[in-house]
Design a protein around this motif. Structure first.
Motif, PDB file in Angstrom:
ATOM      1  N   ARG A 190     -45.610  -9.886  -8.222  1.00 55.35           N
ATOM      2  CA  ARG A 190     -44.446  -9.551  -9.043  1.00 55.35           C
ATOM      3  C   ARG A 190     -43.248 -10.330  -8.520  1.00 55.35           C
ATOM      4  NH1 ARG A 190     -40.856  -6.438  -6.230  1.00 55.35           N
ATOM      5  NH2 ARG A 190     -41.655  -5.075  -4.573  1.00 55.35           N
ATOM      6  N   THR A 191     -42.253 -10.477  -9.373  1.00 54.12           N
ATOM      7  CA  THR A 191     -41.042 -11.171  -8.953  1.00 54.12           C
ATOM      8  C   THR A 191     -39.823 -10.264  -8.985  1.00 54.12           C
ATOM      9  OG1 THR A 191     -40.658 -11.970 -11.203  1.00 54.12           O
ATOM     10  CG2 THR A 191     -41.914 -13.397  -9.713  1.00 54.12           C
ATOM     11  N   PHE A 192     -39.981  -9.042  -9.488  1.00 53.50           N
ATOM     12  CA  PHE A 192     -38.865  -8.103  -9.501  1.00 53.50           C
ATOM     13  C   PHE A 192     -38.422  -7.842  -8.076  1.00 53.50           C
ATOM     14  CE2 PHE A 192     -36.088  -4.947 -11.044  1.00 53.50           C
ATOM     15  CZ  PHE A 192     -36.117  -3.897 -10.145  1.00 53.50           C
TER      16      PHE A 192
ATOM     17  N   ALA B 275     -38.008 -24.178  -0.107  1.00 56.93           N
ATOM     18  CA  ALA B 275     -37.829 -22.902  -0.779  1.00 56.93           C
ATOM     19  C   ALA B 275     -37.188 -23.120  -2.134  1.00 56.93           C
ATOM     20  CB  ALA B 275     -36.985 -21.947   0.069  1.00 56.93           C
ATOM     21  N   ILE B 276     -37.434 -22.157  -3.037  1.00 56.00           N
ATOM     22  CA  ILE B 276     -36.878 -22.236  -4.380  1.00 56.00           C
ATOM     23  C   ILE B 276     -36.522 -20.848  -4.855  1.00 56.00           C
ATOM     24  CG2 ILE B 276     -39.143 -22.068  -5.502  1.00 56.00           C
ATOM     25  CD1 ILE B 276     -38.059 -24.156  -7.564  1.00 56.00           C
ATOM     26  N   SER B 277     -35.440 -20.757  -5.608  1.00 56.27           N
ATOM     27  CA  SER B 277     -35.020 -19.481  -6.175  1.00 56.27           C
ATOM     28  C   SER B 277     -35.654 -19.302  -7.545  1.00 56.27           C
ATOM     29  CB  SER B 277     -33.499 -19.446  -6.293  1.00 56.27           C
ATOM     30  OG  SER B 277     -32.910 -19.676  -5.034  1.00 56.27           O
ATOM     31  N   TRP B 278     -36.099 -18.078  -7.840  1.00 54.27           N
ATOM     32  CA  TRP B 278     -36.785 -17.830  -9.106  1.00 54.27           C
ATOM     33  C   TRP B 278     -35.885 -18.089 -10.306  1.00 54.27           C
ATOM     34  CZ3 TRP B 278     -41.644 -17.977  -9.677  1.00 54.27           C
ATOM     35  CH2 TRP B 278     -42.530 -17.390  -8.763  1.00 54.27           C
ATOM     36  N   SER B 279     -34.660 -17.623 -10.261  1.00 56.05           N
ATOM     37  CA  SER B 279     -33.833 -17.673 -11.463  1.00 56.05           C
ATOM     38  C   SER B 279     -33.181 -19.036 -11.660  1.00 56.05           C
ATOM     39  CB  SER B 279     -32.765 -16.585 -11.402  1.00 56.05           C
ATOM     40  OG  SER B 279     -31.990 -16.742 -10.239  1.00 56.05           O
TER      41      SER B 279
END
Length: 121
Positions: A26-28, A49-53
């Motif tokens: 999950r990404t929540f 690293a990467i941010s989801w949004s």
């Protein structure tokens, strides 16, 4: 709890490429996904690293210009495209998930089991 599963490791010759994948259950509540690696006899270190949004990225100096991190939000999956591989890239690569924007592995509470990448000279 978030389960993180990596795949895509293997053996490659120097100068070659590999793509690692990492899927989160999950990404929540997860802001960022990161890749770390640990070579034999060395401490585990940050890779990318990467941010989801927003998709903002960070890279270790040692991989800038050679590795590319990307994400597929629909699949909850992050990729690490590794190009121009060197023998010193040989390590177990771990994917991790964390709630804030950081590159410190202490800020990533959820970790995968790791996948071996071996680069032969």
């Amino acid at each position: 709890q978030v389960q993180v599963v990596e795949s895509g490791g293997g053996l490659v010759q120097a100068g070659g490429s590999l793509r690692l994948s990492c899927t989160a259950s999950r990404t929540f509540g997860i802001y960022r996904m990161g890749w770390f690696r640990q070579a034999p006899g060395k401490e585990r270190e940050f890779v990318a690293a990467i941010s989801w949004s927003a998709g903002s990225t960070d890279y270790a100096d040692s991989v800038k210009g050679r590795f590319i991190i990307s994400r597929d939000n629909a699949k909850n999956t992050v990729y690490l495209q590794m190009n121009s591989l060197k023998p010193e890239d040989t390590a177990v690569y771990y994917c991790a998930a964390g709630p804030i924007r950081d590159t410190n592995q202490k800020e990533f509470p959820y970790w995968g089991q790791g996948t071996q990448v071996t680069v032969s000279s």
